[in-house]
Design an enzyme around this catalytic site. Structure first.
Site, short mmCIF file in Angstrom:
data_model
loop_
_atom_site.label_atom_id
_atom_site.label_comp_id
_atom_site.label_asym_id
_atom_site.label_seq_id
_atom_site.Cartn_x
_atom_site.Cartn_y
_atom_site.Cartn_z
N HIS A 18 2.57 -7.13 -10.32
CA HIS A 18 2.05 -6.41 -9.15
C HIS A 18 3.17 -5.92 -8.24
CE1 HIS A 18 -0.58 -6.29 -5.37
NE2 HIS A 18 -1.23 -5.54 -6.24
N LYS A 74 6.25 -3.79 -6.55
CA LYS A 74 6.58 -2.38 -6.32
C LYS A 74 8.03 -2.36 -5.84
CE LYS A 74 2.00 -2.90 -4.85
NZ LYS A 74 1.39 -3.30 -6.10
N ASP A 109 21.36 2.71 -7.27
CA ASP A 109 22.81 2.43 -7.31
C ASP A 109 23.18 1.05 -6.78
OD1 ASP A 109 23.25 4.90 -8.43
OD2 ASP A 109 23.76 5.88 -6.54
N HIS A 117 -4.34 -1.30 2.97
CA HIS A 117 -3.83 -1.94 1.76
C HIS A 117 -2.50 -2.65 2.02
CE1 HIS A 117 -1.94 -1.76 -2.39
NE2 HIS A 117 -3.14 -2.22 -2.70
N LYS A 131 0.53 -5.16 3.16
CA LYS A 131 0.75 -6.61 3.07
C LYS A 131 1.95 -6.93 3.96
CE LYS A 131 -0.42 -4.96 -1.31
NZ LYS A 131 -1.83 -5.03 -1.28
N ASP A 162 6.17 -14.79 15.20
CA ASP A 162 6.83 -14.87 16.50
C ASP A 162 7.46 -13.52 16.85
OD1 ASP A 162 5.96 -17.47 16.61
OD2 ASP A 162 7.84 -18.33 15.91
#
Length: 473
Positions: free
Chosen positions: A218, A220, A225, A391, A393, A398
């Site tokens: 899952h 991404k 470089d 969508h 995440k 703090d």
């Protein structure tokens, strides 16, 4: 068509129940959680006609070859007391605030290092413009990994960008998940291969993997470089640019980081690449960024000895002293994360969770609805984002800590998927994340403690039934 004799039907039924018992024993021995084991055992023993086939897709819990390679690489490359690691930590000493998260560092064998320049990328347009600009400037290599790649306008734009760099002599490597990208036509990869791009489908097993829905990759990740890295929640598809109602506008978050932790970002890619191809990549060391932020790359997955994604959330939640804001499209936490969130409330922490108001997966949405109402009763503030589908995440702790990555609060991310996130300690970056989330909360409706009683009784029954499926959602 002649009917089967009663005796033959009886034999088929007995064989199904026998196979169900065998599968139930396998589930009992290999399912990671007691809740999941109970669900599978009862289903396989009592209703094998309906559960045997799903268990073939969802019940497998082993991919020993990958696990052995993963553990050997950790032992060889991820020792925090290794002289090279100690020298790196001396060159890039972490912020003192990283001490609150040392359990995460030790668990993953990844160090907190300073010297990072961070860039928050809000929504698809900004994220992909930044990634395409980085790819266009690549001189040596490009590493690209997504759960989903679609052969649509955005996917073809990515294809063109990679072909252009390959034609310029840049080494281009692409990984995608076979289930997440199930509708990606073979011609997409064929065009890339013809243009000199190395592209492979991720698999944890080299046989039967097309029938294995667990252990999906899952992550991404884009690395250019060895010194520019991108991580977050966006996949490659027009819906991530908000072009596909009714989920539009699509709300998501990515980030760019430059600095020493990019080495761990590309190391996670290299491990996946070596498993698929048998060949490690020749990687460059990150260059100095001139930044000051402290960062750690948290690459978690089912090959780890512990349930590292769940423990990542638990430790981050326990570290909160006055604020914990998080966003997730799927609120289906395990008992450990749920307990950590409730304990944070008792410590006086401002705990807020942002979830969607519309579903992209109906069953998960139903289960999330029940968990949302139970969270509100426990003193957690839960908000439903109104403009479209969220969508992202993102975790804010703090005034100094923010994480951006691919991790959802559901069983798949917590136990079954390969995930990755950047955990960053930097007051300026955290303040930027705070402003972003504050704007999101302003466009959300808070769930009231009395809202559950207003739900239709049959709908309440439905969300309780959906929660029974939490171990396999």
């Amino acid at each position: 068509m002649p009917h089967l004799p009663f005796a033959q039907i009886s034999i088929v039924v007995l064989l199904l129940h026998a196979a169900g018992v065998v599968a139930a024993v396998h589930a009992l021995m290999h399912t990671r959680t007691p809740q999941g084991a109970v669900a599978w055992v009862f289903g396989l023993v009592l209703l094998p006609y309906f559960t045997l086939l799903p268990y073939l897709f969802l019940g497998s819990k082993r991919f020993s070859g990958y696990v052995e390679m993963h553990h050997s690489r950790l032992a060889r490359l991820r020792r925090l007391d290794d002289p090279a690691q100690l020298a790196l930590s001396a060159e890039y000493p972490p912020h003192t605030g990283a001490q609150r998260y040392q359990a995460i560092s030790k668990m993953l064998g990844a160090p907190f290092l300073s010297g990072h320049r961070l860039r928050l990328l809000v929504n698809g347009a900004a994220s992909f413009e930044a990634m395409f600009a980085a790819i266009a400037g690549a001189e040596h290599y490009v590493l690209v990994q997504f759960f989903i790649i679609h052969d649509d306008e955005l996917g073809q734009r990515l294809q063109g960008a990679l072909l252009e760099r390959a034609a310029a002599g840049v080494s281009v490597h692409v990984l995608y998940d076979g289930v997440g990208s199930h509708d990606l036509p073979p011609t997409y990869g064929a065009v890339l291969r013809a243009g000199g791009v190395h592209i492979h489908r991720f698999a944890t097993r080299r046989w039967r993997n097309r029938f294995q829905l667990n252990f999906r990759n899952h992550r991404k990740v884009v690395v250019v470089d060895g010194w520019r890295g991108f991580v977050g929640g966006l996949n490659v598809g027009d819906e991530y640019l908000g072009r596909k109602p009714p989920l539009a506008p699509w709300r998501d978050t990515h980030m760019e980081l430059q600095g020493p932790a990019v080495a761990d970002l590309q190391l996670a890619f290299d491990e996946n690449w070596q498993w698929i191809t048998g060949q490690p990549l020749a990687l460059l060391a990150p260059r100095a960024s001139g930044g000051e932020a402290t960062s750690l790359i948290a690459a978690t997955g089912p090959a780890d000895a512990q349930e590292t994604c769940s423990l990542f959330f638990v430790q981050a939640i326990h570290a909160a002293r006055h604020r914990l804001w998080l966003t997730t499209p799927y609120l289906v936490p395990d008992s450990a994360v749920n307990a950590a969130l409730q304990l944070a409330v008792f410590r006086g922490v401002d705990v807020r969770i942002l979830i969607p108001a519309i579903p992209d997966h109906r069953t998960v949405f139903l289960a999330s609805t029940l968990y949302a109402h139970e969270s509100v009763r426990a003193g957690i503030r839960v908000f439903r984002y109104q403009p479209g589908f969220t969508h992202q995440k993102v975790l804010l702790v703090d005034d100094d800590t923010a994480a951006v990555g691919s991790m959802n609060l559901d069983n798949r991310s917590l136990r079954l998927n390969f995930e990755i996130a950047a955990l960053n300690i930097d007051t300026a970056f955290a303040a930027e994340v705070e402003r972003m989330l504050a704007a999101d909360f302003e466009q959300a409706v808070e769930i009231d403690v009395s809202d559950y009683s207003r739900l239709h009784y049959l709908y309440r029954v439905l969300i309780h039934v959906a929660r029974l499926l939490s171990p396999v959602l």
